[in-house]
Write an enzyme that holds these catalytic residues in place. Structure first.
Site, PDB file in Angstrom:
ATOM      1  N   HIS A  19      -9.058   4.667  -1.660  1.00 41.04           N
ATOM      2  CA  HIS A  19      -8.243   4.679  -0.546  1.00 41.04           C
ATOM      3  C   HIS A  19      -9.143   5.381   0.677  1.00 41.04           C
ATOM      4  CE1 HIS A  19      -4.193   3.183  -1.755  1.00 41.04           C
ATOM      5  NE2 HIS A  19      -4.960   3.122  -2.821  1.00 41.04           N
ATOM      6  N   ASP A  58       0.841  -1.022   0.080  1.00 41.68           N
ATOM      7  CA  ASP A  58       0.022  -0.090  -0.054  1.00 41.68           C
ATOM      8  C   ASP A  58       0.837   1.322   0.050  1.00 41.68           C
ATOM      9  OD1 ASP A  58      -2.579   1.429   0.042  1.00 41.68           O
ATOM     10  OD2 ASP A  58      -2.556   1.101   2.340  1.00 41.68           O
TER      11      ASP A  58
END
Length: 335
Positions: free
Chosen positions: A234, A94
């Site tokens: 996100h 990530d």
């Protein structure tokens, strides 16, 4: 060089294709500890859901890169022990911030990486993303890129203001980089304080903050430009108020913590958004359970005593997200 396929992991390509066609989203849960990993696997198996286990640069430094490689392999074997013969688990980086970090993760068995060049000038973002894609695709590793900037703070990712993704740029960006999925900015935000009070209204009955709506018009324009292309959100934790209330009740101090309403995430999951990232909700669920346990059992000091209820509370949250928000339950035909 460790190939993710030897660890039993999968990449995101087929998983995303099915999610876009089926109108649901894959859960992408961040983890730092064994208890989080266990809870994620348990929830995925019980709901028969594919899952993305993702780690940030900071989480990788915290847990150790070598240990993470074995944790990922262990997660696959654990899912099989729990009765899922063919789990679909992705190990994903990530917010990778450099080619070197992405390369190292690929070489250590990650099946998917994100290169986040969103803070760079447009052409520099393209050049960096393309370089990562060219390396990753040699090993059939999928790559997520980001266009647009999310506000908020989470680990080492920090931005004061958000900048919505420009729909007119997405075709050029996706074509020139060759990325497999695209994280966009439509109003989500990192952390447990996703919006400032002045950005919100207050519910007159409860006094709680009500966040501004997501920019679905931007999402729909992007869908028109890139039909069927996998889109990622996100900063999509909902910051459950019951967990915030528990934390505050037992000595915490999280005033005005607010997240993305789940009904908006449900709507997004039915679109081309096929991956939704959730991190803060897990942290809140874990912290709430630990604080409550210590308040009720001040004599306890064995970590297993307070981490067990923390694990159970995270698992409960993960199952709720999979079943009631993302709609990915029951999508593993052979589990």
């Amino acid at each position: 060089m460790v190939n993710y396929k030897d660890l039993g992991l999968v990449n995101t390509r087929e998983m995303f294709k099915k999610a876009v066609a089926g109108g649901y989203a894959i859960p992408a849960f961040n983890f730092n500890t064994m208890e989080q990993m266990q809870a994620i696997v348990q929830a995925a198996v019980e709901t028969k859901s594919p899952v993305i286990m993702q780690v940030s640069k900071g989480a990788r430094n915290y847990a150790n890169a070598t240990i993470l490689r074995y944790m990922a392999e262990g997660a696959v074997q654990y899912a099989k022990e729990l009765g899922c013969a063919h789990p679909e688990i992705v190990l994903h980086l990530d917010h990778g911030d450099s080619f070197e970090l992405c390369k190292d993760c690929i070489d250590m068995g990650f099946s998917s990486v994100m290169i986040d060049g969103s803070s760079l000038p447009y052409e520099d973002n393209i050049a960096l993303t393309k370089k990562v894609v060219e390396y990753a695709h040699q090993y059939d590793v999928t790559v997520e890129a980001e266009l647009g900037v999310l506000a908020g703070v989470e680990d080492e990712v920090q931005a004061e203001e958000s900048h919505y993704t420009k729909p007119e740029e997405v075709i050029d960006f996706a074509t020139r980089t060759g990325c497999d999925s695209l994280a966009i900015s439509i109003g989500t935000s990192h952390g447990a304080y996703k919006f400032k009070p002045e950005q919100c209204t207050r519910d007159p009955k409860t006094g709680r903050l009500v966040p501004p709506p997501l920019a679905f018009d931007v999402l729909h324009e992007i869908e028109k430009k890139l039909p069927g292309f996998p889109i990622v959100l996100h900063g999509s934790s909902s910051v459950p108020q019951e967990e915030v209330d528990t934390i505050n009740k037992y000595g915490g101090n999280l005033p005005d913590a607010v997240g993305i309403p789940e009904e908006q995430l449900r709507e997004a999951a039915k679109s081309a958004v096929c991956k939704i990232n959730i991190d803060s909700d897990s942290r809140l669920a874990m912290t709430a359970a630990v604080r409550k346990h210590f308040a009720e059992h001040p004599d306890h000091f064995d970590p297993r005593q307070y981490l067990k209820p923390a694990r159970e509370n995270m698992k409960k949250m993960y199952i709720h997200k999979i079943v009631n928000v993302l709609g990915s339950d029951g999508k593993l035909a052979q589990c």
